[in-house]
Design an enzyme around this catalytic site. Structure first.
Site, PDB file in Angstrom:
ATOM      1  N   ASP A  48       0.837  -1.207   0.000  1.00  0.00           N
ATOM      2  CA  ASP A  48       0.000   0.000   0.000  1.00  0.00           C
ATOM      3  C   ASP A  48       0.870   1.254   0.000  1.00  0.00           C
ATOM      4  O   ASP A  48       0.660   2.180  -0.802  1.00  0.00           O
ATOM      5  CB  ASP A  48      -0.910   0.022   1.229  1.00  0.00           C
ATOM      6  CG  ASP A  48      -1.943  -1.092   1.243  1.00  0.00           C
ATOM      7  OD1 ASP A  48      -3.102  -0.821   0.935  1.00  0.00           O
ATOM      8  OD2 ASP A  48      -1.572  -2.246   1.562  1.00  0.00           O
ATOM      9  N   THR A 129      -7.323  -4.837   0.059  1.00  0.00           N
ATOM     10  CA  THR A 129      -6.131  -5.339   0.745  1.00  0.00           C
ATOM     11  C   THR A 129      -6.348  -6.744   1.302  1.00  0.00           C
ATOM     12  O   THR A 129      -5.416  -7.557   1.327  1.00  0.00           O
ATOM     13  CB  THR A 129      -5.724  -4.370   1.875  1.00  0.00           C
ATOM     14  OG1 THR A 129      -5.434  -3.087   1.300  1.00  0.00           O
ATOM     15  CG2 THR A 129      -4.489  -4.854   2.602  1.00  0.00           C
TER      16      THR A 129
END
Length: 337
Positions: A48, A129
């Protein structure tokens, strides 16, 4: 004469490709030290932060005056030296040259803009995610917003098949308002680093009973019982296709499903612009329609918040009014039991 937004299109495509390479590399060797939890208990990984750094590095170089409204900030990296070192390592590995930690942190923070602006980029460096952590689907999503509307989008699916019937994974979807939407290979090996792309068109299915639909894989993100009620009210015979990330928009855009329903499971939940902007434009430029549950277009005037009432209905256009009618019927139905 160069087409409108051509410079932005090239930059966005290159940025999400570079970020996707980093994400693929990290996903292929995930270990516990590569992930953390945010204050809201949602997961975040080295990918990320690294993906946001790479995208913002390019945007700050090419469009220094444009704010970037990204999902991540570098706050965690300032207090977690081990995490910071791993992010810097992954960014250097992806680019092929070393960088100072301060540089990488500054790129991530370039994506921390908030508040209204007539023109800004919005970025979700790893959308989905939880799917990423499972080794499944996720997306790198970037969009350019002008006057509250998405005008350019680049949405990468590193684990999504290049075409509905393909085995090879890795695709980037690109859309420019008024110019259509295309799908490109994630990796391009020719010297110029470009390909012509395949034009995207939504399905022509106009019988709501035959509509295929999708929703979030995670029940905590999606009011799945409500969506199932909408499907029943429409007379849809089949069950939903469930997957992580904004790639559900891409499934509508390339004609794999006719309908995507997004109804948050938590009352009062406010959607973020980075979770929808790229996907909305992709569907619209492929001939589809995206609205909130009242049938109003989505607006991106107040980042990070998406202006949408109740949720999102995305469709191939042909089934949209039937879906909105079903949403109203289910919303007005008395609770069972």
């Amino acid at each position: 004469m160069e087409p409108t937004y051509e410079r932005e299109r090239r930059a966005a495509l290159a940025a999400v490709r570079e970020a996707s390479r980093l994400c693929r590399s990290v996903q292929g060797r995930l270990t516990p030290e590569l992930r953390r939890e945010k204050p809201d208990a949602s997961p975040v990984t080295v990918a990320d932060f690294g993906a946001q750094a790479l995208v913002c590095r390019r945007l700050r170089t090419d469009f220094p005056d444009d704010p970037v409204v990204g999902e991540e900030t570098a706050e965690a990296l300032r207090v977690d030296a081990a995490l910071r070192a791993r992010v810097v390592e992954e960014v250097a590995r992806a680019v092929g040259e070393p960088f100072a930690a301060s540089e990488v942190v500054s790129w991530i923070d370039h994506g921390a803009a908030r508040g209204a602006a007539p023109r800004y980029w919005t970025l979700d460096p790893v959308d989905g995610t939880k799917g990423f952590l499972r080794g499944a689907n996720y997306a790198v999503a970037l969009a350019l917003i002008e006057d509250g509307q998405a005008v350019l989008a680049a949405l990468a699916g590193p684990r999504l098949p290049r075409a509905p019937d393909a085995e090879e994974e890795g695709v980037v979807f690109v859309a420019v308002r008024g110019q259509g939407a295309t799908a490109h290979a994630l990796e391009v090996t020719n010297e110029r680093g470009v390909d012509g792309g395949v034009r995207l068109r939504v399905s022509r299915q106009d019988d709501p009973h035959e509509a295929r639909w999708c929703e979030s894989l995670e029940a905590e993100h999606q009011a799945q019982a409500f969506s199932a009620g909408v499907a029943r009210a429409m007379g849809i015979r089949g069950g939903p296709r469930r997957l992580d990330s904004m790639l559900k928009y891409a499934l509508v855009a390339r004609g794999e499903v006719e309908l995507y329903l997004r109804v948050p499971s938590q009352p009062g939940y406010r959607e973020k612009v980075w979770d929808h902007a790229a996907g909305v434009l992709l569907i619209e430029e492929a001939g589809g329609r995206v609205t909130d549950l009242d049938g109003a277009p989505l607006r991106f005037d107040e980042p990070p918040w998406l202006l949408a009432r109740g949720g999102v209905v995305a469709s191939n256009s042909h089934c949209h009014e039937a879906a909105l009618a079903a949403v109203r019927a289910v919303s007005q139905a008395p609770p069972s039991g």
